[in-house]
Motif scaffolding. Structure first.
Motif, PDB file in Angstrom:
ATOM      1  N   PHE A   1       0.826  -1.199   0.000  1.00 36.40           N
ATOM      2  CA  PHE A   1       0.000   0.000   0.000  1.00 36.40           C
ATOM      3  C   PHE A   1       0.865   1.256   0.000  1.00 36.40           C
ATOM      4  N   ALA A   2       2.020   1.193   0.652  1.00 35.17           N
ATOM      5  CA  ALA A   2       2.935   2.330   0.620  1.00 35.17           C
ATOM      6  C   ALA A   2       3.410   2.595  -0.809  1.00 35.17           C
ATOM      7  N   ILE A   3       3.661   1.532  -1.557  1.00 31.57           N
ATOM      8  CA  ILE A   3       4.068   1.683  -2.958  1.00 31.57           C
ATOM      9  C   ILE A   3       2.985   2.410  -3.752  1.00 31.57           C
ATOM     10  N   SER A   4       1.730   2.027  -3.530  1.00 38.30           N
ATOM     11  CA  SER A   4       0.653   2.674  -4.273  1.00 38.30           C
ATOM     12  C   SER A   4       0.544   4.150  -3.894  1.00 38.30           C
ATOM     13  N   GLY A   5       0.829   4.472  -2.626  1.00 44.48           N
ATOM     14  CA  GLY A   5       0.813   5.871  -2.223  1.00 44.48           C
ATOM     15  C   GLY A   5       1.903   6.668  -2.908  1.00 44.48           C
ATOM     16  N   VAL A   6       3.102   6.098  -3.002  1.00 40.30           N
ATOM     17  CA  VAL A   6       4.208   6.778  -3.685  1.00 40.30           C
ATOM     18  C   VAL A   6       3.907   6.933  -5.171  1.00 40.30           C
ATOM     19  N   GLN A   7       3.274   5.925  -5.755  1.00 42.49           N
ATOM     20  CA  GLN A   7       2.912   6.001  -7.170  1.00 42.49           C
ATOM     21  C   GLN A   7       1.985   7.182  -7.441  1.00 42.49           C
ATOM     22  N   VAL A   8       0.984   7.359  -6.606  1.00 40.27           N
ATOM     23  CA  VAL A   8       0.065   8.485  -6.767  1.00 40.27           C
ATOM     24  C   VAL A   8       0.808   9.805  -6.561  1.00 40.27           C
ATOM     25  N   ALA A   9       1.694   9.840  -5.573  1.00 44.88           N
ATOM     26  CA  ALA A   9       2.486  11.049  -5.329  1.00 44.88           C
ATOM     27  C   ALA A   9       3.325  11.398  -6.553  1.00 44.88           C
ATOM     28  N   GLY A  10       3.888  10.375  -7.206  1.00 46.97           N
ATOM     29  CA  GLY A  10       4.668  10.627  -8.413  1.00 46.97           C
ATOM     30  C   GLY A  10       3.819  11.177  -9.536  1.00 46.97           C
ATOM     31  N   GLN A  11       2.588  10.678  -9.660  1.00 46.83           N
ATOM     32  CA  GLN A  11       1.690  11.194 -10.694  1.00 46.83           C
ATOM     33  C   GLN A  11       1.318  12.650 -10.432  1.00 46.83           C
ATOM     34  N   MET A  12       1.286  13.032  -9.146  1.00 47.38           N
ATOM     35  CA  MET A  12       0.933  14.407  -8.787  1.00 47.38           C
ATOM     36  C   MET A  12       2.167  15.303  -8.646  1.00 47.38           C
ATOM     37  N   ARG A  13       3.359  14.756  -8.959  1.00 46.94           N
ATOM     38  CA  ARG A  13       4.621  15.497  -8.914  1.00 46.94           C
ATOM     39  C   ARG A  13       4.916  16.066  -7.515  1.00 46.94           C
ATOM     40  N   MET A  14       4.748  15.228  -6.499  1.00 43.21           N
ATOM     41  CA  MET A  14       5.061  15.650  -5.136  1.00 43.21           C
ATOM     42  C   MET A  14       6.531  15.428  -4.832  1.00 43.21           C
ATOM     43  N   ASP A  15       7.006  16.076  -3.754  1.00 45.47           N
ATOM     44  CA  ASP A  15       8.387  15.867  -3.328  1.00 45.47           C
ATOM     45  C   ASP A  15       8.459  14.606  -2.463  1.00 45.47           C
ATOM     46  N   PRO A  16       9.668  14.167  -2.083  1.00 42.30           N
ATOM     47  CA  PRO A  16       9.788  12.929  -1.295  1.00 42.30           C
ATOM     48  C   PRO A  16       9.009  12.948   0.014  1.00 42.30           C
ATOM     49  N   PHE A  17       8.933  14.115   0.665  1.00 47.11           N
ATOM     50  CA  PHE A  17       8.162  14.173   1.909  1.00 47.11           C
ATOM     51  C   PHE A  17       6.685  13.925   1.638  1.00 47.11           C
ATOM     52  N   GLY A  18       6.171  14.583   0.603  1.00 46.66           N
ATOM     53  CA  GLY A  18       4.773  14.375   0.245  1.00 46.66           C
ATOM     54  C   GLY A  18       4.503  12.936  -0.141  1.00 46.66           C
ATOM     55  N   ALA A  19       5.459  12.324  -0.845  1.00 42.21           N
ATOM     56  CA  ALA A  19       5.303  10.919  -1.232  1.00 42.21           C
ATOM     57  C   ALA A  19       5.248  10.019  -0.007  1.00 42.21           C
ATOM     58  N   THR A  20       6.084  10.317   0.992  1.00 42.72           N
ATOM     59  CA  THR A  20       6.092   9.501   2.208  1.00 42.72           C
ATOM     60  C   THR A  20       4.807   9.685   2.997  1.00 42.72           C
ATOM     61  N   VAL A  21       4.276  10.896   3.020  1.00 46.49           N
ATOM     62  CA  VAL A  21       2.999  11.141   3.706  1.00 46.49           C
ATOM     63  C   VAL A  21       1.886  10.343   3.041  1.00 46.49           C
ATOM     64  N   LEU A  22       1.830  10.390   1.710  1.00 50.09           N
ATOM     65  CA  LEU A  22       0.794   9.624   1.005  1.00 50.09           C
ATOM     66  C   LEU A  22       0.973   8.126   1.234  1.00 50.09           C
ATOM     67  N   ALA A  23       2.226   7.684   1.253  1.00 50.35           N
ATOM     68  CA  ALA A  23       2.489   6.271   1.521  1.00 50.35           C
ATOM     69  C   ALA A  23       1.976   5.880   2.897  1.00 50.35           C
TER      70      ALA A  23
END
Length: 221
Positions: free
Chosen positions: A29-51
């Protein structure tokens, strides 16, 4: 022996396996959160929060509703460690390869949905919840984190769209509780339920299976 006593006995004997499955679900599920963050062009912190919200959001809500005390990850930092490491590795992999395989997100999401649906239903039953309530807890565990993820990413939550998603989670909870009621062993019940969720979800992705949409017709004077 009742279902509740049988579940408790199974969990005590297979605690390590259940724990590893839970960590595996957290990672996918963390992977899917990072994937969505990448689609939204978030930074690593935002990607970790979504994860994090994707991986532990549903379980946190479930534990709050069941009133089992502090959420499972509060006293066990391994969950947060898995989320952070998974996020970093996923980001590094994506940066090195410039893009991830398109199938990775639906695969990770379907696997996480299958795992968390069954584990959430299982935990609710172990705490004495009725079968229908346990199914609802399984669905919350499986889909609530994704809803929070999508809202933070300013997307319409997947579960509220016409894709077969929550329906697959409901199927998994029903199969799991039904299998236990007719005397199927715990391990096989988990396998049948997780397979059902994963297969239905991936079939929906591959063949674009949809539920019929509810559309109100315009009222005419």
């Amino acid at each position: 022996m009742g279902i509740e006593q049988g579940l408790i006995s199974f969990l005590m004997m297979n605690m390590d396996i259940i724990y590893l499955l839970d960590l595996a679900g957290t990672a996918v599920f963390a992977i899917s959160g990072v994937q969505v963050a990448g689609q939204m062009r978030m930074d690593p912190f935002g990607a970790t929060v979504l994860a994090a919200v994707t991986a532990i959001g549903g379980g946190t809500i479930r534990d709050a509703i069941l009133d089992v005390g502090p959420a499972f990850w509060v006293h066990d930092p391994v969950y947060l460690t898995v989320i952070i490491l998974t996020s970093m590795l996923t980001i590094l992999f994506a940066n090195r390869n410039h893009r991830m395989p398109p199938i990775l997100l639906p695969l990770a999401d379907a696997a996480g949905l299958a795992l968390f649906t069954v584990l959430g239903t299982q935990k609710a039953l172990a705490y004495g919840a009725p079968g229908m309530t346990a199914v609802v807890m399984g669905v919350i565990t499986g889909v609530a984190g994704g809803i929070i993820r999508d809202l933070l990413a300013s997307r319409v939550p997947m579960v509220l769209q016409k894709d077969i998603y929550a329906t697959a989670s409901v199927l998994g909870g029903v199969v799991y509780t039904g299998a236990l009621l007719i005397g199927i062993t715990e391990g096989w019940a988990m396998l049948f339920a997780m397979t059902g969720v994963f297969v239905l979800r991936m079939a929906a992705v591959h063949w674009h299976l949809r539920l019929p949409m509810f559309v109100l017709k315009h009222h005419r004077e």
